[in-house]
Scaffold this motif. Sequence first.
Motif, PDB file in Angstrom:
ATOM      1  N   SER A  31      12.031 114.395  24.739  1.00  0.00           N
ATOM      2  CA  SER A  31      11.588 113.379  25.843  1.00  0.00           C
ATOM      3  C   SER A  31      10.338 113.534  26.475  1.00  0.00           C
ATOM      4  O   SER A  31      10.170 114.677  26.797  1.00  0.00           O
ATOM      5  N   PRO A  32       9.638 112.617  27.218  1.00  0.00           N
ATOM      6  CA  PRO A  32       8.665 112.774  28.099  1.00  0.00           C
ATOM      7  C   PRO A  32       9.423 113.308  29.326  1.00  0.00           C
ATOM      8  O   PRO A  32      10.454 112.753  29.993  1.00  0.00           O
ATOM      9  N   ALA A  33       8.709 114.333  30.151  1.00  0.00           N
ATOM     10  CA  ALA A  33       9.454 114.802  31.669  1.00  0.00           C
ATOM     11  C   ALA A  33       9.406 113.628  32.349  1.00  0.00           C
ATOM     12  O   ALA A  33      10.293 113.668  33.342  1.00  0.00           O
ATOM     13  N   ASN A  34       8.698 112.745  32.197  1.00  0.00           N
ATOM     14  CA  ASN A  34       8.497 111.590  33.280  1.00  0.00           C
ATOM     15  C   ASN A  34       9.920 110.658  32.998  1.00  0.00           C
ATOM     16  O   ASN A  34      10.023 109.897  33.705  1.00  0.00           O
ATOM     17  N   SER A  35      10.299 110.689  32.032  1.00  0.00           N
ATOM     18  CA  SER A  35      11.576 109.584  31.540  1.00  0.00           C
ATOM     19  C   SER A  35      12.285 110.039  30.580  1.00  0.00           C
ATOM     20  O   SER A  35      12.221 109.850  29.527  1.00  0.00           O
ATOM     21  N   ASN A  36      13.401 110.965  31.049  1.00  0.00           N
ATOM     22  CA  ASN A  36      14.158 111.655  30.126  1.00  0.00           C
ATOM     23  C   ASN A  36      15.856 111.625  30.502  1.00  0.00           C
ATOM     24  O   ASN A  36      16.404 112.422  30.783  1.00  0.00           O
ATOM     25  N   VAL A  37      16.060 110.205  30.576  1.00  0.00           N
ATOM     26  CA  VAL A  37      17.421 109.997  31.031  1.00  0.00           C
ATOM     27  C   VAL A  37      18.549 110.500  30.268  1.00  0.00           C
ATOM     28  O   VAL A  37      19.752 110.949  30.843  1.00  0.00           O
ATOM     29  N   MET A  38      18.298 110.221  28.860  1.00  0.00           N
ATOM     30  CA  MET A  38      19.331 110.810  28.035  1.00  0.00           C
ATOM     31  C   MET A  38      19.447 112.382  28.142  1.00  0.00           C
ATOM     32  O   MET A  38      20.546 112.866  28.291  1.00  0.00           O
ATOM     33  N   GLU A  39      18.322 112.823  28.250  1.00  0.00           N
ATOM     34  CA  GLU A  39      18.681 114.545  28.443  1.00  0.00           C
ATOM     35  C   GLU A  39      19.305 114.953  29.852  1.00  0.00           C
ATOM     36  O   GLU A  39      20.091 115.822  29.863  1.00  0.00           O
ATOM     37  N   GLN A  40      18.940 114.234  30.872  1.00  0.00           N
ATOM     38  CA  GLN A  40      19.541 114.445  32.186  1.00  0.00           C
ATOM     39  C   GLN A  40      20.990 114.159  32.134  1.00  0.00           C
ATOM     40  O   GLN A  40      21.975 114.718  32.696  1.00  0.00           O
ATOM     41  N   SER A  41      21.282 112.971  31.359  1.00  0.00           N
ATOM     42  CA  SER A  41      22.591 112.524  31.347  1.00  0.00           C
ATOM     43  C   SER A  41      23.564 113.632  30.577  1.00  0.00           C
ATOM     44  O   SER A  41      24.643 113.972  31.009  1.00  0.00           O
ATOM     45  N   ALA A  42      22.730 114.111  29.456  1.00  0.00           N
ATOM     46  CA  ALA A  42      23.586 115.300  28.867  1.00  0.00           C
ATOM     47  C   ALA A  42      23.846 116.350  29.479  1.00  0.00           C
ATOM     48  O   ALA A  42      24.796 117.105  29.460  1.00  0.00           O
TER      49      ALA A  42
END
Length: 333
Positions: free
Chosen positions: A213-224
């Motif tokens: 993911s781009p660090a500027n837009s990583n909603v799935m990573e943060q959700s995980a």
Amino acid sequence: MTDKISNQDLCNEVEKAHHRIKSYIRRTPLEYSAYLSERTCAKVYLKLESEQITGAFKARGAFNKVLKFSENDSKQTEGKKFFTASSGNHGMAMTMALQASGKKGTIYVPNNVAKSKFENLVLHKADVRKFGDDCMVTEREAMRAAKEEGGIYVSPYNDPDIIAGQGTIGLEILQDLKDVDAVFVTVGGGGLISGISSYLKQMKPNIKIVGCSPANSNVMEQSAEAGKQIEIVNLETLSDGSAGNIDIPSITFPICQRNVDRWVNVTEDEIADAMYLMLDVHHKVIEGAAGVALASFLKVKADFQGQNVAVVICGSGVGIATIKKIIDTHWKE
């Protein structure tokens, strides 16, 4: 829509999708990169979805959805319009799939859609409408319009048929490289990685799936990391194709939880470096979302020495102004 869809279920649907769409799309090359292999001490292969008929992987899911729907068409659905939302690539894919099947549809895009992607939709006679400053806002408007007009809404990622279509990439990778050890995939809404990972994990359980993911837009990573779906504030990114928040709930979230072994996020400079590398070394134009997967692999390359690594180069939709800026920046170095 259930969140209990299994890898086995999706694996079966991927195989059906492969037979359904193969005469409409390109079987893209899995190209060995001598340069990247030498640089990283791994055997690196690039799955060039940038060479797909629409310039991105999205054609697979769109054709699978529309063709499957056509197979099951009935008097209750005959003549109904399709509605979808897109940052560009899915919209182009749906446009081509609808035109090939003789169906009508409307494509909603965010106000900040990349100029090159919007112009391409217009060029191909798409019924395209701008709405909202975030992909999630655009999706909700497309859903509203579909409901109001009695149409059929197609999510760019939150749909089993879309996921199964994207999963045909995993099927092709495994056919071409049976000994693949790891696959790097860019993640936005998660449709691409859900399809690829479900097929590969079912067929080869020990394979490593890396979500990028781009660090500027990583909603799935943060959700995980949070253990539940969340919304985040998204910043501008070269990876416009993967940017923005996603449906809550989305069937892709539990699939990502189940199948993604590792998450990597990259900066805008790292994405630009990867895009320039592909242009300089492989003479291929790739978009920011594709640069994310390559940049992520390069960031953690030390952990994959001696392995067979596939990097999904998901698309080529980038404007000339962005390309020029990246070239100018690197040419001075």
